[in-house]
Write an enzyme that holds these catalytic residues in place. Structure first.
Site, PDB file in Angstrom:
ATOM      1  N   GLU A   1     -45.542   0.528 -42.535  1.00  0.00           N
ATOM      2  CA  GLU A   1     -45.470   1.507 -41.445  1.00  0.00           C
ATOM      3  C   GLU A   1     -46.830   1.701 -40.781  1.00  0.00           C
ATOM      4  O   GLU A   1     -46.909   1.846 -39.549  1.00  0.00           O
ATOM      5  CB  GLU A   1     -44.909   2.829 -41.982  1.00  0.00           C
TER       6      GLU A   1
ATOM      7  N   ASN B   1     -36.622  17.363 -37.981  1.00  0.00           N
ATOM      8  CA  ASN B   1     -37.300  17.966 -39.138  1.00  0.00           C
ATOM      9  C   ASN B   1     -38.815  17.780 -39.112  1.00  0.00           C
ATOM     10  O   ASN B   1     -39.479  17.760 -40.138  1.00  0.00           O
ATOM     11  CB  ASN B   1     -36.665  17.465 -40.445  1.00  0.00           C
TER      12      ASN B   1
ATOM     13  N   TYR C   1     -37.116   2.283 -37.731  1.00  0.00           N
ATOM     14  CA  TYR C   1     -36.062   2.842 -38.592  1.00  0.00           C
ATOM     15  C   TYR C   1     -35.008   1.793 -38.984  1.00  0.00           C
ATOM     16  O   TYR C   1     -33.905   2.165 -39.394  1.00  0.00           O
ATOM     17  CB  TYR C   1     -35.390   4.029 -37.903  1.00  0.00           C
TER      18      TYR C   1
ATOM     19  N   LYS D   1     -42.984  14.644 -35.250  1.00  0.00           N
ATOM     20  CA  LYS D   1     -41.828  14.235 -34.450  1.00  0.00           C
ATOM     21  C   LYS D   1     -41.705  15.022 -33.137  1.00  0.00           C
ATOM     22  O   LYS D   1     -42.363  16.050 -32.950  1.00  0.00           O
ATOM     23  CB  LYS D   1     -40.562  14.395 -35.310  1.00  0.00           C
TER      24      LYS D   1
ATOM     25  N   HIS E   1     -42.304  12.769 -40.359  1.00  0.00           N
ATOM     26  CA  HIS E   1     -41.928  11.597 -41.158  1.00  0.00           C
ATOM     27  C   HIS E   1     -43.059  11.334 -42.138  1.00  0.00           C
ATOM     28  O   HIS E   1     -44.226  11.541 -41.813  1.00  0.00           O
ATOM     29  CB  HIS E   1     -41.761  10.357 -40.264  1.00  0.00           C
TER      30      HIS E   1
HETATM   31  P1  IDP Z   1     -37.010  11.452 -44.961  1.00  0.00           P
HETATM   32  O1  IDP Z   1     -37.545  11.589 -43.535  1.00  0.00           O
HETATM   33  O2  IDP Z   1     -37.084  12.759 -45.714  1.00  0.00           O
HETATM   34  O3  IDP Z   1     -37.633  10.302 -45.711  1.00  0.00           O
HETATM   35  P2  IDP Z   1     -34.644   9.765 -44.659  1.00  0.00           P
HETATM   36  O4  IDP Z   1     -33.446   9.802 -45.541  1.00  0.00           O
HETATM   37  O5  IDP Z   1     -35.583   8.603 -44.771  1.00  0.00           O
HETATM   38  O6  IDP Z   1     -35.439  11.153 -44.837  1.00  0.00           O
HETATM   39  O7  IDP Z   1     -34.103   9.856 -43.160  1.00  0.00           O
HETATM   40  C1  IDP Z   1     -34.926   9.545 -42.056  1.00  0.00           C
HETATM   41  C2  IDP Z   1     -34.725  10.591 -40.991  1.00  0.00           C
HETATM   42  O8  IDP Z   1     -33.377  10.516 -40.507  1.00  0.00           O
HETATM   43  C3  IDP Z   1     -34.862  12.060 -41.452  1.00  0.00           C
HETATM   44  O9  IDP Z   1     -36.196  12.502 -41.522  1.00  0.00           O
HETATM   45  C4  IDP Z   1     -34.073  12.784 -40.388  1.00  0.00           C
HETATM   46  O10 IDP Z   1     -34.818  12.906 -39.166  1.00  0.00           O
HETATM   47  C5  IDP Z   1     -32.908  11.819 -40.165  1.00  0.00           C
HETATM   48  N1  IDP Z   1     -31.756  12.133 -41.030  1.00  0.00           N
HETATM   49  C6  IDP Z   1     -31.652  11.952 -42.378  1.00  0.00           C
HETATM   50  N2  IDP Z   1     -30.445  12.339 -42.839  1.00  0.00           N
HETATM   51  C7  IDP Z   1     -29.772  12.799 -41.744  1.00  0.00           C
HETATM   52  C8  IDP Z   1     -28.455  13.347 -41.562  1.00  0.00           C
HETATM   53  O11 IDP Z   1     -27.666  13.483 -42.500  1.00  0.00           O
HETATM   54  N3  IDP Z   1     -28.124  13.696 -40.271  1.00  0.00           N
HETATM   55  C9  IDP Z   1     -28.965  13.537 -39.217  1.00  0.00           C
HETATM   56  N4  IDP Z   1     -30.198  13.010 -39.345  1.00  0.00           N
HETATM   57  C10 IDP Z   1     -30.605  12.657 -40.587  1.00  0.00           C
HETATM   58 MG    MG Z   2     -37.546   8.251 -45.286  1.00  0.00          MG
END
Ligand code: IDP
Ligand code: MG
Length: 140
Positions: free
Chosen positions: A128, A114, A51, A11, A117
């Site tokens: 994807e 984070n 997304y 990312k 992905h």
């Molecule tokens: P993942 O990446 O671990 O699969 P997902 O729930 O699919 O997590 O969420 C997609 C992305 O959305 C996350 O990697 C993160 O960048 C963002 N995200 C998820 N939850 C939050 C939140 O509570 N606040 C802000 N961004 C979030």
């Molecule tokens: Mg996810």
């Protein structure tokens, strides 16, 4: 054990800090092989499409804005149980909850920024991968 393919994104928080190599090293050390890779700067349309599953989540707009804030590296990873293996080496979504040694524990800045992905299942992996790569760009 099955050889699988999964989809990964390094990312914008990670490209900005020039740690794409460090992250790829973690993926390779976990037994995953990079069989396709390119550095791109997503358009808003692309990020919203990618997304779309999160469209109703409160963080959707911020997430899309973050994902287009800089370049990303999209990759196809191959290996034994690649989908779950990648999720394991990524660590929990929130770096505060990520196990020691995982990519997110070591590199993520926040729950949003984070660093990586990873596909969450076989169907999303297939969709994807096809979203960003044509068959000829994937060399296993
Ligand atoms: P993942 O990446 O671990 O699969 P997902 O729930 O699919 O997590 O969420 C997609 C992305 O959305 C996350 O990697 C993160 O960048 C963002 N995200 C998820 N939850 C939050 C939140 O509570 N606040 C802000 N961004 C979030
Ligand atoms: Mg996810």
């Amino acid at each position: 054990m099955a050889i699988e393919r999964t989809f990964s994104i390094i990312k914008p928080d990670a490209t900005r800090r020039n740690i794409t190599g460090k992250i790829t090293d973690k993926l390779e050390a976990a037994g995953l092989r990079v069989i396709a890779s390119k550095r791109i700067h997503m358009t808003r349309d692309q990020a919203e499409g990618f997304y779309a599953v999160h469209k109703e989540r409160p963080f959707f707009n911020d997430l899309v804005t973050f994902m287009i804030s800089g370049p990303v590296v999209v990759q196809v990873l191959e290996g034994e149980n690649a989908i779950s293996q990648n999720r394991e080496v990524m660590g929990a979504t929130n770096p505060a909850d990520a196990a020691p040694g995982t990519i997110r524990a070591e590199f993520a800045e926040s729950i949003e920024a984070n660093s990586v992905h990873g596909s969450d299942g076989p169907d999303t992996a297939k969709t994807e991968i096809a979203f960003f790569f044509s068959d000829g760009e994937i060399v296993g």
